[in-house]
Structures are given as C-alpha cells and as structure tokens.
Design an enzyme around this catalytic site. Structure first.
Site, PDB file in Angstrom:
ATOM      1  N   PRO A  21       0.909  -1.350   0.100  1.00  0.00           N
ATOM      2  CA  PRO A  21      -0.091  -0.097   0.064  1.00  0.00           C
ATOM      3  C   PRO A  21       0.914   1.238  -0.103  1.00  0.00           C
ATOM      4  O   PRO A  21       1.672   1.259   0.679  1.00  0.00           O
ATOM      5  CB  PRO A  21      -0.619  -0.230   1.279  1.00  0.00           C
ATOM      6  CG  PRO A  21      -0.779  -1.508   2.005  1.00  0.00           C
ATOM      7  CD  PRO A  21       0.746  -1.897   1.091  1.00  0.00           C
ATOM      8  N   GLU A  22       0.458   2.151  -0.783  1.00  0.00           N
ATOM      9  CA  GLU A  22       1.317   3.483  -0.731  1.00  0.00           C
ATOM     10  C   GLU A  22       0.476   4.503  -0.147  1.00  0.00           C
ATOM     11  O   GLU A  22      -0.638   4.136   0.126  1.00  0.00           O
ATOM     12  CB  GLU A  22       1.659   3.789  -2.415  1.00  0.00           C
ATOM     13  CG  GLU A  22       2.475   2.795  -3.107  1.00  0.00           C
ATOM     14  CD  GLU A  22       3.485   3.500  -3.712  1.00  0.00           C
ATOM     15  OE1 GLU A  22       3.752   4.675  -3.514  1.00  0.00           O
ATOM     16  OE2 GLU A  22       4.064   2.716  -4.773  1.00  0.00           O
TER      17      GLU A  22
ATOM     18  N   HIS B 187      -5.477 -15.194   8.335  1.00  0.00           N
ATOM     19  CA  HIS B 187      -4.269 -14.522   8.667  1.00  0.00           C
ATOM     20  C   HIS B 187      -4.827 -13.027   9.427  1.00  0.00           C
ATOM     21  O   HIS B 187      -4.272 -12.021   9.241  1.00  0.00           O
ATOM     22  CB  HIS B 187      -3.546 -13.906   7.574  1.00  0.00           C
ATOM     23  CG  HIS B 187      -3.068 -15.149   6.739  1.00  0.00           C
ATOM     24  ND1 HIS B 187      -2.061 -15.932   6.982  1.00  0.00           N
ATOM     25  CD2 HIS B 187      -3.596 -15.575   5.506  1.00  0.00           C
ATOM     26  CE1 HIS B 187      -1.822 -16.992   6.085  1.00  0.00           C
ATOM     27  NE2 HIS B 187      -2.860 -16.639   5.283  1.00  0.00           N
TER      28      HIS B 187
ATOM     29  N   ARG C  94       1.122 -11.740   4.760  1.00  0.00           N
ATOM     30  CA  ARG C  94       2.635 -11.892   4.891  1.00  0.00           C
ATOM     31  C   ARG C  94       3.338 -11.492   6.064  1.00  0.00           C
ATOM     32  O   ARG C  94       4.505 -11.614   6.049  1.00  0.00           O
ATOM     33  CB  ARG C  94       3.080 -11.290   3.533  1.00  0.00           C
ATOM     34  CG  ARG C  94       2.812 -11.851   2.205  1.00  0.00           C
ATOM     35  CD  ARG C  94       3.525 -11.566   1.138  1.00  0.00           C
ATOM     36  NE  ARG C  94       4.787 -11.844   0.928  1.00  0.00           N
ATOM     37  CZ  ARG C  94       5.531 -11.137  -0.098  1.00  0.00           C
ATOM     38  NH1 ARG C  94       4.997 -10.575  -0.933  1.00  0.00           N
ATOM     39  NH2 ARG C  94       6.961 -11.333   0.128  1.00  0.00           N
TER      40      ARG C  94
ATOM     41  N   ARG D  29      21.829  18.239  -3.664  1.00  0.00           N
ATOM     42  CA  ARG D  29      22.414  16.686  -3.286  1.00  0.00           C
ATOM     43  C   ARG D  29      22.853  16.011  -4.613  1.00  0.00           C
ATOM     44  O   ARG D  29      22.195  16.261  -5.627  1.00  0.00           O
ATOM     45  CB  ARG D  29      21.030  15.891  -2.953  1.00  0.00           C
ATOM     46  CG  ARG D  29      20.523  16.153  -1.508  1.00  0.00           C
ATOM     47  CD  ARG D  29      19.325  15.270  -1.099  1.00  0.00           C
ATOM     48  NE  ARG D  29      19.223  15.951   0.233  1.00  0.00           N
ATOM     49  CZ  ARG D  29      19.419  15.210   1.373  1.00  0.00           C
ATOM     50  NH1 ARG D  29      20.579  14.397   1.336  1.00  0.00           N
ATOM     51  NH2 ARG D  29      19.134  15.830   2.586  1.00  0.00           N
TER      52      ARG D  29
END
Ligand SMILES: [Zn+2]
Length: 289
Positions: free
Chosen positions: A2-3, A113, A132, A170
């Site tokens: 998930p983002e 799960h 997972r 950077r």
C-alpha cells in the site's frame, strides 16, 4: 505494497466508522511478528479507551486514543485536525506488504491471517489482517512515550521552500531522493515515476542540477498525483482493500508506471524502463528532460 494514497484512504475510511467509538475487548493471534511491543502490553493498553481519531502519518495509520476509562468521545470531534486532539495513547498500524485494516460486524467471516480483533462498544469490530506478516502493530502510552512521527516531511504538506531545501545540492538522482523516506515520507515507486513524468523531469537527473522552478513543478506534480489517487480511493495495484473490505473502485490512469513499451499518453513514443535505486523506473525520453 500500500502506498500513501491507499493508506490515506484506509485511514479516512476507518476514521469515519470508528471515531468516537470505544474499545471494549481485544483479541490477538499467537504469532509474534506483527507486534512491536508485546500483545499483552497492547491488549491491556487498548482496552476501555475511546478512539478519538484515526489518521495517516507517513505510511502508518495512527489511532488516537483517549485516557483509560474515559467517557465516549462526543461526535463533535473533528477527526482530521489531529494536532488539536489531546490523545493519551496511540495504536500505530503499519500495513507492510499485504496488511489490511477492516471495520466489520462481529459475525463477518474471519479472514485467514487475521492477527487482531478489537471489539468496539458500537458492536463493530476493527480487524487487522496480514497474510505476509510484514505489517506491524504498536501501542504507545503518551504519558511516558513520544507521539509517533514519520522520519520525513509529508509530501502533501511540504512547503515550496522546505521541498527545495530537501533536495537542494544533493548529488543523487531525483528519483532516488524522492524514494528516500528520511526526506519525504510515504512516496513509493508508482508516485515517484508518475510525478516525475508530470513534472517533465528525467528520473536520473541529479538533484543538484534541478532548477528552483523544476523543483517547484515537481512538488506540485507530486501533490497532484497523490491527491488524485486519494480522490479515486487509492489505485488498486495489488490486493489493496479499503476499510470496508472493498477493492479500490478506481485504478489511477498511470502515465508511465508499468507501461514499458506502450505509447506515451502525451507524445505516443514508447515508454522506457530502467533500474534506478534498485527499482524499476518508467519514463518518456521525449517528454522528460
Ligand atoms: Zn512522451
């Protein structure tokens, strides 16, 4: 995985359903992996607390909790103004790769799960499901712990000046910098590729070579793609399921992400792929400079 938009969507969905409710019973699975502090500490800490608000911090979901034994919070609490909420404790949920946070009724079939079930005074249940087991649950009593904070700046809240200073000078590719969670928190591979396309910047460009105008363009592009994805309920790339257990209804129209060889939506030339910072990176050689 998930983002940020998925996490934001889930946090908002859970908040709408449990804000003002109270945790009356806690059940945890026997697996040790999901627990950052012991299930005993979490169970004892969570019980009998009101849920004041649920919101996103970085890619974590934070449940702000009232004091132990407090009266149920009134419905007038404004959920997203978390700064204004005086919470006594927090329950912090990281979804990991496959984690889901669901609001269900107690009779809803128990998914395989399922690692946590919080029974609420309203009769609903808040469940954490994670096949997972990369997701993490943590309880913090704020009378002796600091509130949770993300390492980097939030990409939806970052100012032009803050954004410029994050990347200014950077010597590393801008794509790698976007993915660095110590700079911005919560930007993953999809939204890094999509925002660089929208801003017309090649992923390999060194931060130090970007102009002030380019950086500002990138900040706005990143915010746009994240907000669009949030509006659409998160893009369901893998097995993202929202707080209701529904799949995200809309798929974000990706411009470059995983479109290798397909025509660019702007110039029709084929989208290219390379590996940068260890991640598959998608871009258009014509539209990005
Ligand atoms: Zn193009």
């Amino acid at each position: 995985m998930p983002e940020l938009p998925e996490v934001e969507t889930i946090a908002r969905g859970v908040n709408e359903r449990v804000c003002g409710d109270r945790i009356v019973e806690v059940w945890f699975c026997g697996h040790p992996q999901p627990f950052k502090n012991s299930p005993e500490i979490q169970s004892k800490g969570l019980q009998n607390r009101a849920i004041l608000a649920v919101h996103r911090t970085g890619k974590h979901i934070v449940c702000e909790l009232g004091p132990d034994g407090d009266k149920p919070a009134s419905a007038s609490i404004r959920p997203l103004e978390e700064r204004a909420i005086k919470s006594s404790a927090q329950w912090i949920v990281h979804l990991g790769m496959t984690g889901r946070l669901l609001v269900t009724t107690p009779d809803a079939p128990l998914a395989a799960h399922t690692h946590a079930r919080l029974t609420l005074a309203s009769g609903r249940e808040l469940r954490f499901v994670d096949p997972r087991r990369f997701g993490r649950l943590e309880f913090r009593d704020l009378s002796h712990s600091e509130p949770f904070s993300a390492a980097g700046v939030d990409p939806l809240a970052v100012s032009a000046e803050e954004f410029r200073l994050l990347f200014h000078g950077r010597h590393l590719p801008i794509k790698a910098a976007l993915l660095n969670q110590k700079l911005l928190s919560g930007v993953g591979n999809i939204y890094a590729d999509e925002s660089l396309f929208r801003a017309g910047i090649r992923p390999r460009r060194q931060c130090v070579r970007l102009t002030r105008a380019e950086l500002e363009g990138l900040r706005l592009a990143l915010r746009e793609v994240l907000e669009e994805a949030i509006r659409m309920g998160g893009s369901s790339v893998s097995d993202f399921v929202d707080a209701n257990g529904m799949r995200g209804l809309f798929q974000l129209e990706h411009c470059v992400y995983q479109r290798t060889g397909l025509p660019c939506r702007r110039c029709q030339r084929p989208i290219q792929r390379m590996v940068l910072a260890g991640r598959g990176t998608h871009y258009c050689t014509h539209c990005q400079h």
